[in-house]
Design an enzyme around this catalytic site. Structure first.
Site, PDB file in Angstrom:
ATOM      1  N   LYS A  38      -3.076 -57.274  89.814  1.00 26.59           N
ATOM      2  CA  LYS A  38      -2.167 -58.010  90.701  1.00 26.59           C
ATOM      3  C   LYS A  38      -2.699 -59.418  90.955  1.00 26.59           C
ATOM      4  CE  LYS A  38      -4.510 -56.108  94.758  1.00 26.59           C
ATOM      5  NZ  LYS A  38      -4.555 -54.945  95.651  1.00 26.59           N
ATOM      6  N   TYR A 264     -11.812 -89.144 102.677  1.00 23.58           N
ATOM      7  CA  TYR A 264     -10.840 -89.287 103.758  1.00 23.58           C
ATOM      8  C   TYR A 264     -11.422 -89.249 105.158  1.00 23.58           C
ATOM      9  CZ  TYR A 264      -6.812 -88.581 100.647  1.00 23.58           C
ATOM     10  OH  TYR A 264      -5.855 -88.710  99.685  1.00 23.58           O
TER      11      TYR A 264
HETATM   12  C1  LIG Z   1      -5.760 -54.185  95.449  1.00 26.97           C
HETATM   13  C2  LIG Z   1      -5.799 -52.726  95.477  1.00 26.97           C
HETATM   14  C3  LIG Z   1      -6.835 -52.016  94.825  1.00 26.97           C
HETATM   15  C4  LIG Z   1      -8.042 -52.671  94.217  1.00 26.97           C
HETATM   16  O1  LIG Z   1      -9.040 -52.831  95.191  1.00 26.97           O
HETATM   17  P1  LIG Z   1     -10.472 -53.459  94.848  1.00 26.97           P
HETATM   18  O2  LIG Z   1     -11.191 -53.416  96.146  1.00 26.97           O
HETATM   19  O3  LIG Z   1     -10.219 -54.827  94.372  1.00 26.97           O
HETATM   20  O4  LIG Z   1     -11.074 -52.602  93.791  1.00 26.97           O
HETATM   21  C5  LIG Z   1      -6.740 -50.633  94.781  1.00 26.97           C
HETATM   22  N1  LIG Z   1      -5.707 -49.994  95.351  1.00 26.97           N
HETATM   23  C6  LIG Z   1      -4.715 -50.643  96.016  1.00 26.97           C
HETATM   24  C7  LIG Z   1      -3.632 -49.861  96.644  1.00 26.97           C
HETATM   25  C8  LIG Z   1      -4.734 -52.013  96.110  1.00 26.97           C
HETATM   26  O5  LIG Z   1      -3.763 -52.655  96.778  1.00 26.97           O
END
Ligand SMILES: *Cc1c(COP(=O)(O)O)cnc(C)c1O
Length: 368
Positions: A38, A264
Site C-alpha cells: 500500500k 527563508y
Molecule cells: C499496513 C498494514 C500491515 C503492515 O504492517 P507493518 O507494520 O508495516 O508490517 C499489516 N496489516 C494491515 C491490516 C495493515 O494495514
C-alpha cells in the site's frame, strides 16, 4: 515528459528479497505470506516490488485502496490482492480487476452480498476483518452471530480469510494487551470454524507480530515495513538489509559572510564566513521542515553536512565549510536504516512516515 531528476531513490530488489525471506524464515514452513504494498509500497514503488516478490512466490498482496490494486493488475501482477480498506463505491472496480475486498462491518457485508447477487457472482473471495482491540476497522465480537447468519450457505461469496490487526505488536510492554487480542481473535476463529464448512486462511501479524508473536502467525502473515528494511528494534533491523537509498547532487555552492542570513525568514545567521551547498530536495519531496536549521544532515564525500536555515519546498541548504566538495558532487540523503530512524526521531514520527512521505517526483531506480 522526460525530466532528468537528479534526486533519486535507488531501490535494491535483492535487499527486498533478502528481507522477505528473512521474515518468512521466522514462520513455520507452510505459513503463507502477504506482502503489503500500500501507499506506493511504503513510498518505494509498487510495481517492481510486487514483481520481485512474485519471483519469491509471495502468496498475496495487500493494498489499502482499490486503485492501488488496479495499478498492479494493469502491470501484469497475477497474485491475489486483498484490498484492506475496500469501499462500497469501488466494489464494481474491485471485481472487474479480480481484487478481493476486506469486509469489515455488517454494512459492508450486506452491501457486498447485494452487489454479488445482482452481478451473479459465484463464490467470490472476501476477507472478514475482526476488531480484537485496535478499535479501527472490523466486526466486533458481538456481531459474529449476525455475520454468520448472513454468509452461511450464501453461494455468491466465499470467505477466503479471516483476520485481525494487533495494536502494539512492536511494544513488548504491551504484551498483556496483545495476548488478550490474540485470545479474543482465537475465540472468534473458533466460532467461525464451527459454522463455516469451507477452509479459510487466518492471519493477524504485521512485521512486528512476525518477530514478537509466533502464536499470532496462524496460517498467513502480513509483511509491511520489514520488507523495506525496518524491524521493531535495532537488533531485528540489523538482520534486514537496507532497501532504499536517497541521493542527489550539489546544484550550487556559495560563500556567505559572517552576519549574512541563510534561507527563508532569516532563521539562521552565519556566525563566520561559511560555504553553503544547495541541494535539490525540499519539504515537497518529504525532506521535512523539522530537519532544517542544523537538525538534519546529508552526507557529501563521506562527511556529514548539516542543514543551514529553513528547508525550502524544493531545496535545502547545507553547511559544507569543512567539506572538500564541488558543484555536481553526489549527495547521500540516506543510505541506511539508522539515518531514516534518526530523521524520524527529529521529525517526531516513525520510519513509516519518512518513507511514505517521499514525493513521487523523486525518480525511482532499481538495482540488482
Ligand atoms: C499496513 C498494514 C500491515 C503492515 O504492517 P507493518 O507494520 O508495516 O508490517 C499489516 N496489516 C494491515 C491490516 C495493515 O494495514
Amino acid at each position: 515528459m522526460q525530466n532528468h531528476h537528479v534526486t533519486k531513490l535507488e531501490i535494491s530488489l535483492s535487499a527486498l528479497k533478502h528481507n522477505f525471506n528473512y521474515l518468512k524464515s521466522k514462520t513455520k514452513p507452510n505459513t503463507q505470506t502477504l506482502a503489503v504494498v500500500k501507499a506506493f509500497a511504503y513510498g518505494l514503488e509498487p510495481v517492481n516490488i510486487a514483481k520481485s516478490l512474485e519471483e519469491e512466490k509471495v502468496d498475496y498482496f495487500g493494498v489499502a485502496y482499490a486503485d492501488e490494486g488496479i495499478k498492479l493488475r494493469e502491470n501484469g501482477i497475477k497474485t491475489p490482492i486483498l484490498v484492506l480498506h475496500a469501499q462500497v463505491a469501488n466494489y464494481e472496480l474491485i471485481i472487474q480487476h479480480h481484487l478481493e475486498p476486506n469486509i469489515y462491518s455488517l454494512y459492508t457485508l450486506k452491501q457486498f452480498i447485494a452487489f454479488a447477487k445482482k452481478n451473479h457472482l459465484e463464490a467470490y473471495p472476501i476477507h472478514l476483518k475482526f476488531n480484537s482491540g485496535l478499535n479501527r476497522l472490523g466486526f466486533n465480537t458481538d456481531e459474529v452471530d449476525e455475520l454468520l447468519s448472513l454468509i452461511e450457505n450464501n453461494k455468491h461469496i466465499k470467505v477466503a480469510s479471516a483476520f485481525s490487526h494487533i495494536a502494539a505488536s512492536e511494544d513488548l510492554n504491551e504484551k498483556e494487551f496483545t495476548e488478550k487480542q490474540i485470545t479474543t481473535f482465537n475465540n472468534i476463529i473458533a466460532q467461525l470454524q464451527s459454522k463455516l464448512t469451507d477452509h479459510f486462511t487466518v492471519h493477524m501479524s504485521n512485521t512486528s507480530g512476525i518477530i514478537n508473536y509466533s502464536n499470532a502467525h496462524f496460517n498467513m502473515v502480513r509483511m509491511g515495513i520489514g520488507l523495506y528494511g525496518f524491524g521493531n528494534d535495532e537488533k531485528e533491523t540489523a538482520q534486514l538489509k537496507n532497501v532504499a537509498t536517497l541521493k542527489s547532487i550539489i546544484s550550487q555552492i556559495r560563500t556567505v559572510k559572517k552576519g549574512d542570513s541563510i534561507s527563508y525568514n532569516m532563521a539562521f545567521t552565519a556566525q563566520k564566513d561559511e560555504k553553503i551547498a544547495i541541494i535539490p530536495i525540499g519539504h515537497a519531496d518529504g525532506f521535512s521542515r523539522p530537519l532544517g536549521c542544523g537538525n538534519g544532515y546529508v552526507t557529501i564525500n563521506g562527511q556529514k553536512a548539516y542543514t543551514s536555515g529553513n528547508v525550502c519546498m524544493d531545496m535545502i541548504l547545507v553547511n559544507v565549510t569543512n567539506i572538500d566538495c564541488k558543484e555536481g558532487d553526489e549527495v547521500i540523503i540516506f543510505n541506511n536504516q539508522k539515518t531514516v530512524e534518526e530523521f524520524a526521531k527529529i521529525c517526531n514520527t516513525i520510519s513509516y512516515e519518512i518513507l511514505t512521505a517521499m514525493a513521487q517526483r523523486i525518480k525511482r531506480t532499481f538495482i540488482d
